[in-house]
Design an enzyme around this catalytic site. Structure first.
Site, PDB file in Angstrom:
ATOM      1  N   GLU A  25      -1.190  -1.811  -2.123  1.00 25.20           N
ATOM      2  CA  GLU A  25       0.046  -2.328  -2.730  1.00 25.20           C
ATOM      3  C   GLU A  25       0.951  -2.893  -1.635  1.00 25.20           C
ATOM      4  O   GLU A  25       0.878  -2.478  -0.466  1.00 25.20           O
ATOM      5  CB  GLU A  25       0.757  -1.180  -3.459  1.00 25.20           C
ATOM      6  CG  GLU A  25       2.054  -1.596  -4.133  1.00 25.20           C
ATOM      7  CD  GLU A  25       2.588  -0.569  -5.134  1.00 25.20           C
ATOM      8  OE1 GLU A  25       2.049   0.555  -5.200  1.00 25.20           O
ATOM      9  OE2 GLU A  25       3.546  -0.917  -5.841  1.00 25.20           O
ATOM     10  N   ASN A 172       1.192  -2.575 -15.139  1.00 25.55           N
ATOM     11  CA  ASN A 172       0.998  -1.283 -14.469  1.00 25.55           C
ATOM     12  C   ASN A 172       2.072  -0.309 -14.933  1.00 25.55           C
ATOM     13  O   ASN A 172       3.260  -0.670 -14.976  1.00 25.55           O
ATOM     14  CB  ASN A 172       1.123  -1.479 -12.945  1.00 25.55           C
ATOM     15  CG  ASN A 172       1.188  -0.142 -12.199  1.00 25.55           C
ATOM     16  OD1 ASN A 172       0.188   0.578 -12.103  1.00 25.55           O
ATOM     17  ND2 ASN A 172       2.366   0.217 -11.699  1.00 25.55           N
ATOM     18  N   GLU A 173       1.679   0.882 -15.249  1.00 22.06           N
ATOM     19  CA  GLU A 173       2.628   1.945 -15.637  1.00 22.06           C
ATOM     20  C   GLU A 173       3.743   1.377 -16.519  1.00 22.06           C
ATOM     21  O   GLU A 173       4.933   1.562 -16.254  1.00 22.06           O
ATOM     22  CB  GLU A 173       3.191   2.645 -14.386  1.00 22.06           C
ATOM     23  CG  GLU A 173       2.110   3.394 -13.627  1.00 22.06           C
ATOM     24  CD  GLU A 173       2.621   4.383 -12.580  1.00 22.06           C
ATOM     25  OE1 GLU A 173       3.823   4.385 -12.259  1.00 22.06           O
ATOM     26  OE2 GLU A 173       1.780   5.177 -12.081  1.00 22.06           O
ATOM     27  N   TYR A 245      -1.509  11.999 -10.016  1.00 20.09           N
ATOM     28  CA  TYR A 245      -1.353  12.348  -8.603  1.00 20.09           C
ATOM     29  C   TYR A 245      -1.352  13.856  -8.432  1.00 20.09           C
ATOM     30  O   TYR A 245      -0.866  14.593  -9.305  1.00 20.09           O
ATOM     31  CB  TYR A 245      -0.036  11.776  -8.057  1.00 20.09           C
ATOM     32  CG  TYR A 245      -0.107  10.295  -7.774  1.00 20.09           C
ATOM     33  CD1 TYR A 245      -0.661   9.829  -6.592  1.00 20.09           C
ATOM     34  CD2 TYR A 245       0.357   9.357  -8.699  1.00 20.09           C
ATOM     35  CE1 TYR A 245      -0.742   8.471  -6.327  1.00 20.09           C
ATOM     36  CE2 TYR A 245       0.284   7.994  -8.433  1.00 20.09           C
ATOM     37  CZ  TYR A 245      -0.278   7.552  -7.245  1.00 20.09           C
ATOM     38  OH  TYR A 245      -0.361   6.215  -6.972  1.00 20.09           O
ATOM     39  N   GLU A 301      -5.143   5.077 -10.117  1.00 18.70           N
ATOM     40  CA  GLU A 301      -4.266   5.705  -9.119  1.00 18.70           C
ATOM     41  C   GLU A 301      -4.513   7.209  -9.149  1.00 18.70           C
ATOM     42  O   GLU A 301      -4.312   7.854 -10.185  1.00 18.70           O
ATOM     43  CB  GLU A 301      -2.789   5.395  -9.380  1.00 18.70           C
ATOM     44  CG  GLU A 301      -2.425   3.964  -9.031  1.00 18.70           C
ATOM     45  CD  GLU A 301      -0.949   3.644  -9.120  1.00 18.70           C
ATOM     46  OE1 GLU A 301      -0.121   4.540  -8.858  1.00 18.70           O
ATOM     47  OE2 GLU A 301      -0.632   2.488  -9.469  1.00 18.70           O
ATOM     48  N   GLN A 350      -3.302   5.358  -1.287  1.00 16.57           N
ATOM     49  CA  GLN A 350      -3.661   3.975  -1.163  1.00 16.57           C
ATOM     50  C   GLN A 350      -4.462   3.805   0.134  1.00 16.57           C
ATOM     51  O   GLN A 350      -4.562   4.747   0.920  1.00 16.57           O
ATOM     52  CB  GLN A 350      -2.414   3.119  -1.134  1.00 16.57           C
ATOM     53  CG  GLN A 350      -1.623   3.207  -2.451  1.00 16.57           C
ATOM     54  CD  GLN A 350      -0.516   2.159  -2.551  1.00 16.57           C
ATOM     55  OE1 GLN A 350      -0.373   1.283  -1.710  1.00 16.57           O
ATOM     56  NE2 GLN A 350       0.292   2.276  -3.590  1.00 16.57           N
TER      57      GLN A 350
HETATM   58  O1  AHR Z   1       1.094   4.432  -5.521  1.00 20.07           O
HETATM   59  C1  AHR Z   1       2.485   4.447  -5.504  1.00 20.07           C
HETATM   60  C2  AHR Z   1       3.092   4.180  -6.874  1.00 20.07           C
HETATM   61  O2  AHR Z   1       2.779   5.233  -7.747  1.00 20.07           O
HETATM   62  C3  AHR Z   1       2.621   2.958  -7.604  1.00 20.07           C
HETATM   63  O3  AHR Z   1       3.290   1.820  -7.219  1.00 20.07           O
HETATM   64  C4  AHR Z   1       2.917   3.287  -9.029  1.00 20.07           C
HETATM   65  O4  AHR Z   1       2.040   2.636  -9.923  1.00 20.07           O
HETATM   66  C5  AHR Z   1       2.827   4.800  -9.091  1.00 20.07           C
HETATM   67  O5  AHR Z   1       3.897   5.359  -9.716  1.00 20.07           O
END
Ligand code: AHR
Length: 506
Positions: A25, A172-173, A245, A301, A350
């Site tokens: 990103e 995205n999101e 995450y 992600e 990432q």
């Molecule tokens: O990976 C960091 C961020 O986490 C991304 O930009 C977003 O899609 C997510 O919330």
């Protein structure tokens, strides 16, 4: 003693290479500094891409790269990132530190990076703040090989040939930073935007014609989002994303990347194992709405998210990477392998200098992280057949944070069995009595002796061991010799806190 059964005669689907995918990103020093330094940099580069990073990523056989975000994708206007560098429009990266983005890394640079890496391109489109026309023209620009306004513009900018866009995501999101939409509203928008994302025929490469379209899926356990989007827009979707995450505590307290205690080790691993129930539950919903298994799950992600390293810009999400991250990577990749029937691609967040990175860079210096080495040790799973394997693990842990002691997955490619194992315990070794069913005789890989030649690697160390710019080799994979073969298979002794890979020739 843990009994571990492997039956290579029972194949359970192909582990798509893109399960080992990555994500870059425009965030902190992921793209700028991490991957791209520009042609005039003193850092050795080819067309602006860091040679050391490209070489390192080729070693792990990076199959696919997602770009340009993340949150950034929904404020990115692709036309700002093409044409002569000096004329490119600047913008503010409002999500990540409020820095001015000079758009010197745009579509052409991304495609050049993919070319050098030998990987596929996964482009994430802007639904949040971009128009249908803008998205549709981006696809035309990248993939049309005939004469059209967008393909002519691409030629003027130096790319006569169209590119392969393997995957394209529509936002995205969008339940959060991508527009704070409801699932109903997003599903309607997806249908509209996806309609104008045409598949342009490519005369030279007919196999590139069909770009795989990805809808924004749920955040973690938002099952209702998954259900609504599939119900309303499923007919137009090839893949649906999932974001999850691993945070050791919660979104208010992330905790340090390197300074943590044993309880936090188990806490982190327990939180990463939530992925297992997310996959099971979301896949059950997918099974209900897509009985043909046409729509694939895309975990685009995942990874650890700690406090930003002290002294750095908090908007840059720079964190160190320890044996704990290696374990998180090992566990998740084993889980993804096991769900390869539905999962087509995953993208750890990432690739450089952001969150659970493969590489850390500082000027000319490069550090390969423990997570990088796990991807290297697991690379033989790419495009292999998942084979039936099972063990009943005892639990380990402390303070109410109990987890299975051993996790595994097993695949077969070119008559070689690939086993990847994780011992999550910080104290106890694990002894596995491995029973391998001989391969049936109607195949060419007939074998009475299950294990003819074995190659093993191990990554282990204290739980917070990590590589630094001063000491880049603190933690490296070493040859693994903790096994003995026997008539039925082998006995493996996994040291505490270890990730192990074995390739067994039958
Ligand atoms: O990976 C960091 C961020 O986490 C991304 O930009 C977003 O899609 C997510 O919330």
């Amino acid at each position: 003693m843990i009994r571990y059964y492997i039956n290579p005669n029972i194949k359970k689907g192909t582990i798509h290479k893109d399960i080992y995918g990555h994500f870059a990103e425009h965030l902190g020093h992921c793209v700028y500094g991490g991957l791209f330094v520009g042609k005039d940099s003193l850092v050795p580069n080819t067309n602006g891409m860091r040679n050391d990073v490209v070489d390192a990523l080729k070693e792990i056989r990076i199959p696919v790269l997602r770009w340009p975000g993340g949150c950034f994708a929904d404020e990115y206007h692709w036309k700002d990132g093409i044409g002569p560098l000096e004329a490119r429009k600047r913008m503010i990266n409002t999500n990540w530190g409020g820095l001015v983005e000079d758009n010197s890394f745009g579509t052409h640079e991304f495609m050049e990076l993919c070319r050098q890496l030998g990987c596929d391109a996964y482009v994430n489109g802007n639904l949040g703040s971009g128009s249908v026309q803008e998205m549709s023209e981006w696809m035309e620009y990248m993939t049309f090989d005939g004469a059209s306004p967008m393909s002519e513009l691409r030629c003027q900018n130096g790319a006569a040939e169209p590119w392969k866009v393997a995957y394209f995501a529509v936002g995205n999101e969008n339940w959060g930073g991508g527009g704070n939409m409801t699932a109903d509203y997003y599903a309607d928008l997806y249908r509209r935007y996806a309609t104008f994302l045409k598949h342009f025929p490519n005369g030279k490469h007919p196999e590139w014609d069909k770009t795989f379209k990805i809808a924004c899926g749920p955040n973690a356990d938002d099952y209702s989002w998954m259900e609504t989007v599939l119900k309303k827009a499923g007919a137009y979707i090839d893949g649906i994303s999932l974001h999850y995450y691993t945070v050791p505590f919660d979104w208010n307290i992330h905790g340090s990347a390197t300074d943590f205690d044993e309880e936090t080790w188990y806490r982190t691993l327990k939180n990463t194992l939530v992925m297992e129930s997310l996959l099971t539950n979301h896949i059950a919903i997918m099974d209900a709405y897509d009985r043909e298994h046409r729509i694939k799950m895309i975990v685009d992600e995942w990874g650890t998210w700690y406090d930003t390293e002290p002294g750095r810009n908090p908007g840059f999400l720079y964190q160190q990477n320890t044996m704990r991250d290696a374990m998180v990577a090992g566990i998740n990749l084993n889980l993804f392998n096991k769900h390869c029937g539905r999962i087509r691609m995953t993208n750890i967040a990432q690739i450089a200098n952001v969150l659970q990175s493969m590489v850390l860079t500082e000027g000319e210096k490069l550090v390969l992280t423990p997570s990088y080495y796990v991807f290297k040790m697991y690379r033989e799973h790419q495009n292999a057949e998942l084979v039936d394997s099972y063990l009943k693990s005892p639990e380990t842990g402390m303070g109410g944070y109990e987890v299975p002691q051993v996790m595994e997955s097993c695949s077969m490619k070119d008559h070689v069995l690939n086993i990847t194992l994780n011992n999550l315990s910080l104290k106890e070794e694990a002894i596995l009595d491995v029973v391998i069913t001989p391969v049936f005789e109607d195949t060419t890989d007939v074998s009475e002796v299950p294990c003819r030649s074995i190659h093993g690697e191990i990554l282990t160390g204290a739980m917070n061991t990590h590589n630094t710019f001063e000491n880049q080799n603190q933690i490296l994979p070493k040859e693994f010799t903790g096994y003995q073969t026997n008539a039925g298979g082998m006995r493996i002794t996994l040291p505490p806190c270890s990730v192990v890979s074995l390739q067994i020739k039958q």
